[in-house]
Write an enzyme that holds these catalytic residues in place. Sequence first.
Site, PDB file in Angstrom:
ATOM      1  N   CYS A 135     -43.698  67.307  36.348  1.00 39.99           N
ATOM      2  CA  CYS A 135     -42.717  67.089  37.411  1.00 39.99           C
ATOM      3  C   CYS A 135     -43.461  66.901  38.721  1.00 39.99           C
ATOM      4  O   CYS A 135     -44.497  67.515  38.939  1.00 39.99           O
ATOM      5  CB  CYS A 135     -41.776  68.293  37.519  1.00 39.99           C
TER       6      CYS A 135
ATOM      7  N   CYS B 242     -41.367  77.350  40.131  1.00 40.81           N
ATOM      8  CA  CYS B 242     -41.145  76.721  38.823  1.00 40.81           C
ATOM      9  C   CYS B 242     -42.468  76.373  38.159  1.00 40.81           C
ATOM     10  O   CYS B 242     -43.348  75.762  38.772  1.00 40.81           O
ATOM     11  CB  CYS B 242     -40.301  75.458  38.995  1.00 40.81           C
TER      12      CYS B 242
ATOM     13  N   CYS C 203     -31.204  71.850  25.790  1.00 42.41           N
ATOM     14  CA  CYS C 203     -31.800  71.611  27.100  1.00 42.41           C
ATOM     15  C   CYS C 203     -32.935  70.604  26.916  1.00 42.41           C
ATOM     16  O   CYS C 203     -33.898  70.877  26.200  1.00 42.41           O
ATOM     17  CB  CYS C 203     -32.316  72.933  27.673  1.00 42.41           C
TER      18      CYS C 203
ATOM     19  N   GLU D  14     -41.155  69.994  26.134  1.00 44.55           N
ATOM     20  CA  GLU D  14     -40.432  71.066  25.478  1.00 44.55           C
ATOM     21  C   GLU D  14     -38.934  70.847  25.608  1.00 44.55           C
ATOM     22  O   GLU D  14     -38.466  70.284  26.588  1.00 44.55           O
ATOM     23  CB  GLU D  14     -40.839  72.415  26.093  1.00 44.55           C
TER      24      GLU D  14
ATOM     25  N   CYS E  58     -35.233  79.212  32.017  1.00 45.46           N
ATOM     26  CA  CYS E  58     -35.330  78.313  33.174  1.00 45.46           C
ATOM     27  C   CYS E  58     -36.642  78.509  33.909  1.00 45.46           C
ATOM     28  O   CYS E  58     -37.010  79.622  34.240  1.00 45.46           O
ATOM     29  CB  CYS E  58     -34.225  78.601  34.191  1.00 45.46           C
TER      30      CYS E  58
ATOM     31  N   CYS F 223     -41.655  72.599  43.089  1.00 42.98           N
ATOM     32  CA  CYS F 223     -40.953  73.786  43.584  1.00 42.98           C
ATOM     33  C   CYS F 223     -41.844  75.005  43.346  1.00 42.98           C
ATOM     34  O   CYS F 223     -42.452  75.144  42.281  1.00 42.98           O
ATOM     35  CB  CYS F 223     -39.606  73.956  42.888  1.00 42.98           C
TER      36      CYS F 223
ATOM     37  N   SER G  28     -29.715  72.262  42.492  1.00 41.96           N
ATOM     38  CA  SER G  28     -30.492  73.485  42.707  1.00 41.96           C
ATOM     39  C   SER G  28     -30.594  73.736  44.206  1.00 41.96           C
ATOM     40  O   SER G  28     -31.379  73.092  44.891  1.00 41.96           O
ATOM     41  CB  SER G  28     -31.879  73.335  42.091  1.00 41.96           C
TER      42      SER G  28
HETATM   43  N1  SAH Z   1     -35.611  69.505  38.344  1.00 39.12           N
HETATM   44  C1  SAH Z   1     -34.246  69.861  38.070  1.00 39.12           C
HETATM   45  C2  SAH Z   1     -34.055  70.230  36.631  1.00 39.12           C
HETATM   46  C3  SAH Z   1     -34.723  71.532  36.233  1.00 39.12           C
HETATM   47  S1  SAH Z   1     -33.436  72.644  35.971  1.00 39.12           S
HETATM   48  C4  SAH Z   1     -33.788  70.946  39.019  1.00 39.12           C
HETATM   49  O1  SAH Z   1     -34.644  71.548  39.676  1.00 39.12           O
HETATM   50  O2  SAH Z   1     -32.597  71.164  39.161  1.00 39.12           O
HETATM   51  C5  SAH Z   1     -34.159  74.099  36.134  1.00 39.12           C
HETATM   52  C6  SAH Z   1     -33.323  75.100  36.916  1.00 39.12           C
HETATM   53  O3  SAH Z   1     -34.042  76.302  36.811  1.00 39.12           O
HETATM   54  C7  SAH Z   1     -33.246  74.760  38.411  1.00 39.12           C
HETATM   55  O4  SAH Z   1     -32.031  75.177  38.962  1.00 39.12           O
HETATM   56  C8  SAH Z   1     -34.374  75.578  38.990  1.00 39.12           C
HETATM   57  O5  SAH Z   1     -34.140  75.917  40.340  1.00 39.12           O
HETATM   58  C9  SAH Z   1     -34.377  76.788  38.082  1.00 39.12           C
HETATM   59  N2  SAH Z   1     -35.673  77.452  37.955  1.00 39.12           N
HETATM   60  C10 SAH Z   1     -36.903  76.923  38.080  1.00 39.12           C
HETATM   61  N3  SAH Z   1     -37.834  77.868  37.910  1.00 39.12           N
HETATM   62  C11 SAH Z   1     -37.183  79.011  37.642  1.00 39.12           C
HETATM   63  C12 SAH Z   1     -37.589  80.345  37.324  1.00 39.12           C
HETATM   64  N4  SAH Z   1     -38.874  80.660  37.241  1.00 39.12           N
HETATM   65  N5  SAH Z   1     -36.640  81.262  37.093  1.00 39.12           N
HETATM   66  C13 SAH Z   1     -35.332  80.925  37.138  1.00 39.12           C
HETATM   67  N6  SAH Z   1     -34.888  79.694  37.398  1.00 39.12           N
HETATM   68  C14 SAH Z   1     -35.802  78.756  37.659  1.00 39.12           C
END
Ligand code: SAH
Length: 360
Positions: free
Chosen positions: A119, A126, A112, A99, A343, A123, A223
Amino acid sequence: MVKPATASAATNLYGMERPQLRALLGTYDAPPFHSGQLYRWLYARQRLDARDWTDLPKSLRQRLRGDVVADPGRIGSRIEARDGTVKYRVELAGGGTVEAVYMVQRERVTLCLSSQVGCALACDFCLTGRMGLTRHLGAGEIVGQAALIRDDRGLCDRPFNVVFMGMGEPLHNYDGVLGAVRLLTDEDGFGLSRRRLTLSTVGLVPRIERLSREPRRPRLAVSLNATTDELRSRLMPVNRRHPIPELLRTLREYARRTGDGFTFEYVLLHGVNDGDDDVRRLAGLARGLPVRINLIPFNPVPGHLDYVPPSRARTLEIRDRLVGLGLRCSIRWSRGADARAACGQLALLSGETAAAPARR
Ligand code: SAH
């Protein structure tokens, strides 16, 4: 992995940089300078049919037409959110689906892009993290997302911003993403200033070090999401390998070596990391670093109810407190949430793909 019919036998040029194009043209005994022309057709002019490459000799064009394709992938579907954000499902040239998201704010367009199918970092908050990793994307599959959306939105030569914040951990797929960065920033490619590109990482320390030596770097976002190793390791398993002190040391060195600042992303999880102590510790960690803090109120993940965002008032209060402590801080209000484009909400769900994300 299923290959699209067009790419079954032919070599895919899309994503190749000059040295590879030169090598390929060498097999046709074509002079090397044609590689620069071909490069411009592919990335600056977005003409992907060999018949259009009019500054190449006709006989070469004909032979290329028979042997190669320039396949950036294709748009499978689009879902438009009320705020104008559009979530695209992109079918990749090499098979599989990711996506990508188109966002506009006051005339400013941001795309984006995804760097992996799934992945590996898992996390806890996520959605993409629940899919596990299927594979890395090639550079052409990453910039292909931008090319397809640029076409679909009629952006033509309008510059846009790119955030590597879609599905995947960009620094885990280092070669693919840095290849994409070069294609996007090359004057004869997409021609974007490197300042328009931001790479977001969970904090893969050795790769951040490597990035600091790249001549063409995107901006860096990390992050952080928690201020103690205990909590961060619970939310982000990568922290067990690279705990906060090591990450901070690396970022300090990154800033020193490159002269670049960076961003801390901090997903706000109510009752988990949004207390007064968390805010105080966050300020302590950030103090003295050339960092901007980006607070991201948690976006709910379907079928996963453990986390909720803090109230709007509390979110603003946290921001004000950090600003009061002298830090630069902004809030990333969710965009495209009703299209599940915000996000942490990018994943292939419910009939969107053959494989449903694994539930834990
Ligand atoms: N793997 C990388 C790129 C993904 S960016 C990273 O983690 O940085 C996605 C951003 O959205 C990251 O800062 C992550 O912490 C945040 N994120 C992930 N799940 C989320 C959610 N459910 N709500 C808000 N932010 C989220």
